[in-house]
Design a protein around this motif. Structure first.
Motif, PDB file in Angstrom:
ATOM      1  N   GLY A  35      -3.467   6.133   1.178  1.00 11.98           N
ATOM      2  CA  GLY A  35      -3.974   7.246   1.967  1.00 11.98           C
ATOM      3  C   GLY A  35      -3.185   7.696   3.160  1.00 11.98           C
ATOM      4  O   GLY A  35      -2.024   8.051   3.031  1.00 11.98           O
ATOM      5  N   LYS A  36      -3.829   7.626   4.340  1.00  7.74           N
ATOM      6  CA  LYS A  36      -3.311   8.363   5.491  1.00  7.74           C
ATOM      7  C   LYS A  36      -2.350   7.576   6.379  1.00  7.74           C
ATOM      8  O   LYS A  36      -2.095   7.962   7.505  1.00  7.74           O
ATOM      9  N   ARG A  37      -1.847   6.507   5.908  1.00  9.02           N
ATOM     10  CA  ARG A  37      -0.924   5.732   6.752  1.00  9.02           C
ATOM     11  C   ARG A  37       0.356   6.521   7.003  1.00  9.02           C
ATOM     12  O   ARG A  37       0.773   7.319   6.156  1.00  9.02           O
ATOM     13  N   LYS A  38       0.986   6.213   8.146  1.00 12.14           N
ATOM     14  CA  LYS A  38       2.163   7.016   8.554  1.00 12.14           C
ATOM     15  C   LYS A  38       3.319   6.868   7.571  1.00 12.14           C
ATOM     16  O   LYS A  38       4.103   7.780   7.371  1.00 12.14           O
ATOM     17  N   TYR A  56      -9.942   2.608   7.213  1.00 11.71           N
ATOM     18  CA  TYR A  56      -8.533   2.965   7.322  1.00 11.71           C
ATOM     19  C   TYR A  56      -7.900   3.046   5.945  1.00 11.71           C
ATOM     20  O   TYR A  56      -6.933   3.747   5.718  1.00 11.71           O
ATOM     21  N   VAL A  57      -8.520   2.340   4.993  1.00 11.35           N
ATOM     22  CA  VAL A  57      -7.966   2.244   3.644  1.00 11.35           C
ATOM     23  C   VAL A  57      -8.137   3.538   2.873  1.00 11.35           C
ATOM     24  O   VAL A  57      -7.250   3.979   2.157  1.00 11.35           O
ATOM     25  N   ASP A  58      -9.302   4.183   3.005  1.00  8.32           N
ATOM     26  CA  ASP A  58      -9.571   5.352   2.173  1.00  8.32           C
ATOM     27  C   ASP A  58      -8.612   6.494   2.468  1.00  8.32           C
ATOM     28  O   ASP A  58      -8.517   6.973   3.589  1.00  8.32           O
ATOM     29  N   GLY A  59      -7.939   6.924   1.418  1.00 10.28           N
ATOM     30  CA  GLY A  59      -6.948   7.977   1.595  1.00 10.28           C
ATOM     31  C   GLY A  59      -7.555   9.347   1.515  1.00 10.28           C
ATOM     32  O   GLY A  59      -7.044  10.295   2.063  1.00 10.28           O
TER      33      GLY A  59
END
Lengths: 51, 516
Positions: free
Chosen positions: B185-188, A39-42
């Motif tokens: 990254g992809k967090r809202k 979940y961390v890797d962007g």
């Protein structure tokens, strides 16, 4: 001593601001140490582009 | 065809982030002109609320920055070279430190630097409640160095290191918000946080530099009045003329093609001149006292290094001192971090993390120690054992204090001219580096500091400073301080982003596991 024992809106503001900051700091610790890696890797480069 | 080309070019210069942040900055500046009192009162209220509530955070942030730098510096991460293992440094250590110094606290050392020991002696509970004059004076010098010492440089160093690391290693744009995007990254919550942070960073930087520019122009005017007796009718327009002079210098400096080299040269000459002024004061001032003060202040600094950073003055007769001075001081420097981070990142290729950690926390601090002993120390000597005239200036006309100290030494007119030149160069380098950073930050790709955009930022910051001086001259109010107050107020929301940015940096370091 009165400056530390507030009443009314001042008291509510203080509690909201202080608890808000403490929650924010705890959240930062969570982001740092308690997150799953996938979940961390962007993005896909995993940060090994250069060095 | 021509039209589409030109529209693409236009779009590249006037990016959405540029237009939005420039608009917000413009609105604030117009407001500061129309109703400086209202702005000042509102900002003071908000600032005071946050300073009172978040004082403990503002005090702990520099400590955390220091600890982070020391840990990184002594660990294997200290070997990481900004720009890659084989990157060669573009500037020598001296040039690098000179640019850091002149772009940041250089201007402040002449204005606030000399007044601080007096303010601390009169206001700080550490001095006012000290058992003896000797202890009070010692504490006052320690407080002055605390406000301009390691804590400031630790904040700047971390801000610069984070940006430099991400820009060079992860190829992000020169935007603080992009650090968040890369790290989390992809967090809202990331896109909105990133956009808000980027705009706030730009507005916060512009207001901070505008206030510095305005206050600096007023001090140059004071210096000019000392050197040449200007007729009253001209003295009112002098600040504007000074500002226009600065505008021309900064426009030229920020739009010229060899800007990096120019900044390098000006930065070095600024520091040469500052060192000359320091040596002059040490030789022609009370040399023995100054050297004694250097030794004593060094001892005070070492003694207070840890406790002073944690001192909230609880149970003192003035428990608000911490909020009004220490916290406000830390927050003022945090308001500088968005642009300082970008600026430091742009000049730090080839530097190691270890150099970031230890060079920035030692060399500028040693210089500040000598500076405080030579100038602030002399002001304090006059207050405690002398006539008290210099202290009077610090309280009633702080622009004048530095020149009043010079008047106690030989050739005061010559040294006043040197000070004016120093001030002009300090302000020019600060504004130019800020304009370049802002131009980079508002670029569509966050990389290029287009000359047109740099010029627009210089003009915008000058207009804000101009309105501040205009409003101050007209109404005798504190318009310039209201702009400074606004910048400090904006730094409170930025404080959250700064913390988040540091978290992202540590997280990224752990994730990258660089083979060092």
């Amino acid at each position: 001593m009165d400056m530390y024992y507030l009443t009314g809106w001042e008291l509510i503001t203080e509690k909201v601001l202080q608890i808000g900051m403490l929650v924010f700091l705890i959240w930062n610790v969570k982001l740092l140490f308690l997150e799953k890696k996938d979940y961390v890797d962007g993005d896909d480069d995993h940060g090994n582009e250069q060095i | 065809m021509m039209d589409s080309k030109s529209s693409v070019k236009k779009q590249k210069i006037f990016t959405p982030i540029f237009l939005l942040s420039a608009l917000i900055t413009g609105v604030f500046s117009v407001f500061s002109l129309i109703s400086p009192d209202t702005l000042s009162n509102n900002m003071t209220f908000i600032q005071s609320l946050f300073a009172t509530q978040y004082g403990w955070v503002a005090m702990i942030i520099p400590v955390f920055c220091m600890m982070l730098l020391v840990v990184l510096g002594i660990s294997r991460y200290g070997n990481i070279v900004i720009g890659g293992e084989n990157a060669k440094a573009e500037y020598s250590i001296f040039s690098w430190i000179s640019m850091l110094f002149t772009a940041s606290i250089g201007i402040g050392i002449i204005y606030f630097g000399v007044n601080e020991p007096i303010y601390a002696y009169i206001l700080s509970p550490a001095s006012t409640q000290a058992p003896s004059v000797m202890e009070a004076a010692r504490e006052a010098m320690g407080t002055a160095l605390y406000h301009w010492g390691v804590s400031v440089w630790a904040i700047f160093s971390v801000a610069g290191l984070v940006m430099a690391y991400f820009v060079s290693k992860h190829k992000i744009r020169y935007l603080p918000g992009d650090v968040i995007e890369k790290s989390f990254g992809k967090r809202k919550w990331v896109p909105i946080t990133k956009s808000f942070m980027n705009i706030l960073a730009v507005v916060c930087s512009a207001m901070t530099i505008a206030a510095t520019l305005g206050l600096g122009s007023v001090q140059i005017t004071t210096g000019m009045n000392q050197v040449i007796n200007i007729d009253n009718s001209y003295s009112t327009i002098l600040p504007y003329l000074v500002l226009i002079l600065l505008l021309i210098v900064c426009l030229f400096a920020s739009t010229t093609k060899t800007v990096g080299k120019g900044m390098d040269i000006i930065g070095r000459w600024n520091v040469y001149l500052a060192i000359f002024m320091l040596a002059f004061a040490m030789f022609f001032g009370p040399t023995r006292y100054i050297l004694n003060q250097v030794v004593q202040l060094l001892g005070t600094f070492i003694d207070q290094l840890i406790p002073r950073n944690f001192d909230m003055f609880l149970f003192s007769l003035d428990p608000t001192y911490s909020t009004t001075w220490d916290v406000a001081n830390n927050m003022w420097w945090i308001s500088w971090t968005p642009f300082m981070g970008v600026f430091i990142a742009s000049i730090s290729k080839g530097r190691t993390i270890r150099q970031f950690a230890f060079t920035t926390m030692t060399i500028p601090v040693i210089f500040m120690l000598l500076w405080h002993a030579a100038f602030g120390g002399v002001a304090l000597l006059d207050k405690v054992l002398g006539t008290g005239k210099i202290a009077q200036f610090a309280l009633e006309n702080p622009d004048m204090t530095f020149f009043a100290i010079l008047q106690t030494m030989p050739w005061p007119k010559l040294t006043a001219i040197a000070t004016i030149i120093l001030l002009i160069m300090f302000i020019s380098t600060t504004v130019t580096s800020a304009a370049l950073s802002l131009a980079r930050m508002t670029d569509i790709e966050g990389k290029e500091a287009a000359p047109v955009r740099s010029a627009v930022w210089v003009i915008l910051m000058t207009v804000i400073a101009l309105t501040g001086i205009f409003a101050t001259t007209l109404g005798g109010n504190e318009a310039l301080n209201s702009i400074k107050s606004l910048a400090t107020t904006l730094s409170y929301p930025y404080l959250f982003f700064f913390i988040l940015m540091i978290t992202g940096f540590i997280k990224q370091l752990m994730k990258d596991k660089p083979p060092v």
